[in-house]
Design an enzyme around this catalytic site. Structure first.
Site, PDB file in Angstrom:
ATOM      1  N   SER A 166       0.836  -1.203   0.000  1.00  7.24           N
ATOM      2  CA  SER A 166       0.000   0.000   0.000  1.00  7.24           C
ATOM      3  C   SER A 166       0.873   1.257   0.000  1.00  7.24           C
ATOM      4  O   SER A 166       1.684   1.442  -0.906  1.00  7.24           O
ATOM      5  CB  SER A 166      -0.959  -0.043   1.193  1.00  7.24           C
ATOM      6  OG  SER A 166      -1.958   0.954   1.076  1.00  7.24           O
ATOM      7  N   ASP A 261     -10.220  -3.747  -5.297  1.00  2.43           N
ATOM      8  CA  ASP A 261      -9.437  -2.708  -4.631  1.00  2.43           C
ATOM      9  C   ASP A 261      -9.520  -1.434  -5.457  1.00  2.43           C
ATOM     10  O   ASP A 261      -9.348  -1.464  -6.686  1.00  2.43           O
ATOM     11  CB  ASP A 261      -7.980  -3.186  -4.518  1.00  2.43           C
ATOM     12  CG  ASP A 261      -7.050  -2.207  -3.809  1.00  2.43           C
ATOM     13  OD1 ASP A 261      -7.522  -1.167  -3.319  1.00  2.43           O
ATOM     14  OD2 ASP A 261      -5.842  -2.513  -3.740  1.00  2.43           O
ATOM     15  N   HIS A 291      -8.250  -4.664  -0.628  1.00  2.00           N
ATOM     16  CA  HIS A 291      -7.021  -3.987  -0.244  1.00  2.00           C
ATOM     17  C   HIS A 291      -6.619  -4.379   1.186  1.00  2.00           C
ATOM     18  O   HIS A 291      -7.451  -4.440   2.086  1.00  2.00           O
ATOM     19  CB  HIS A 291      -7.218  -2.476  -0.320  1.00  2.00           C
ATOM     20  CG  HIS A 291      -5.959  -1.710  -0.106  1.00  2.00           C
ATOM     21  ND1 HIS A 291      -5.053  -1.489  -1.122  1.00  2.00           N
ATOM     22  CD2 HIS A 291      -5.429  -1.130   0.997  1.00  2.00           C
ATOM     23  CE1 HIS A 291      -4.036  -0.791  -0.648  1.00  2.00           C
ATOM     24  NE2 HIS A 291      -4.233  -0.571   0.638  1.00  2.00           N
TER      25      HIS A 291
END
Length: 319
Positions: A166, A261, A291
């Site tokens: 991320s 996501d 995610h």
């Protein structure tokens, strides 16, 4: 519920929603100490269990006028050990080397390499490029030859992979660009990029398709970007938005992409741009995942498969 959702992923999401309901709501508002504490309380139980490396502990390095804490996991054997420098995610504003400890241990044991996690400064107190510069200082220390470098921790400065998830994958990609273009380039064996933030656009098809009901959403990403890069011009900087960079000359990459996501589109775009730039790329979409699915490594089979695949790739890259 989306029929594409992996059943284990759906069960994990329900479990996390139940845990979150027992805590005060996490508000995207400043000051940020309370939201961080609540996020840690929600995520720390996920780090229980899992494999145990031969050595685990914390060490400190003098970086940019402060002492930065590094989580160190070492495999068995005398070393020097190849290294995965892993940058944790959390929107640049929360999470820590504690919330990501199990994932780092999973990589260390499965790949048989050292995993180092830098506890970089968080936003909005520390804005771009401070986190990137702190991680670069740690990596350059690891890569330094002699006793004043990674060898002091039993690390091999010639065998380093850089990774993250991320916002951590964002920092890792930006750092790889900085290392490539800096006055003293540091050769990397690879980049492990898990569902990364690669651009500051919030209008891609996946942002529209997964606008609600999948965890991460546009509201959160807008808050994260404004906290990390409050100056709008910085959101266009290639070190903050790597999709805006020339990607030639980067090391081989492994991209793991969550299907459901908001960041899926920019991850596919990153894989395509890397290939077009002549970079060796392996990318894999994990169907039915959202995610952050790697935090479910103890509960969701897709997360365990992702770790196993990354470990095999790391072994091949690190030799």
């Amino acid at each position: 519920m989306d029929r594409r959702m992996d059943p284990e992923m759906a069960a994990f999401n329900r479990m996390m929603e139940d845990r979150a309901a027992a805590l005060p709501p996490i508000r995207l508002a400043l000051p940020f100490d309370t939201p961080r504490a609540l996020t840690e309380a929600l995520n720390l139980p996920l780090c229980e269990g899992g494999p145990q490396p031969a050595v685990s502990g914390d060490r400190w390095l003098p970086v940019r006028g402060r002492r930065i804490q590094c989580r160190v996991h070492l495999p068995a054997g005398p070393g020097p050990h190849p290294v995965l420098l892993y940058v944790h995610g959390g929107g640049w504003v929360w999470n820590s080397i504690d919330t990501h400890d199990r994932l780092m241990r999973e990589y260390a044991v499965a790949a048989g390499c050292a995993v180092i996690g830098p506890d970089y400064a968080l936003s909005p107190e520390a804005v771009f490029p401070q986190a990137l510069e702190e991680c670069e200082a740690v990596l350059r220390w690891i890569a330094a030859e002699g006793p004043a470098g990674g060898a002091a921790w039993g690390l091999d400065p010639a065998r380093i992979v850089l990774g993250g998830d991320s916002a951590g994958a964002n920092i890792a990609a930006g750092l790889a660009l900085s290392l490539r273009d800096g006055p003293a380039p540091v050769p990397l064996r690879g980049l492990l990029l898990n569902y990364g933030v690669f651009d500051s656009r919030l209008d891609t098809p996946s942002y529209r398709e997964f606008a609600s009901g999948y965890g991460l959403n546009e509201e959160r990403m807008r808050f994260y970007w404004e906290a990390y890069a409050p100056r709008p011009a910085d959101r266009l900087n290639p070190l903050a938005a790597p999709l805006r960079a020339g990607l030639e000359g980067l090391p081989p990459c492994l991209l793991h992409i969550a299907e459901l996501d908001v960041l899926a589109h920019e991850n596919h775009a990153m894989a395509a741009r890397l290939r077009a730039a002549g970079v060796t790329v392996e990318s894999r979409v994990f169907p039915g995942t959202v995610h952050g699915f790697l935090r479910a490594v103890g509960s969701v089979g897709a997360a365990q498969r992702a770790v196993a695949e990354a470990a095999a790739w790391l072994r091949a890259r690190l030799g």
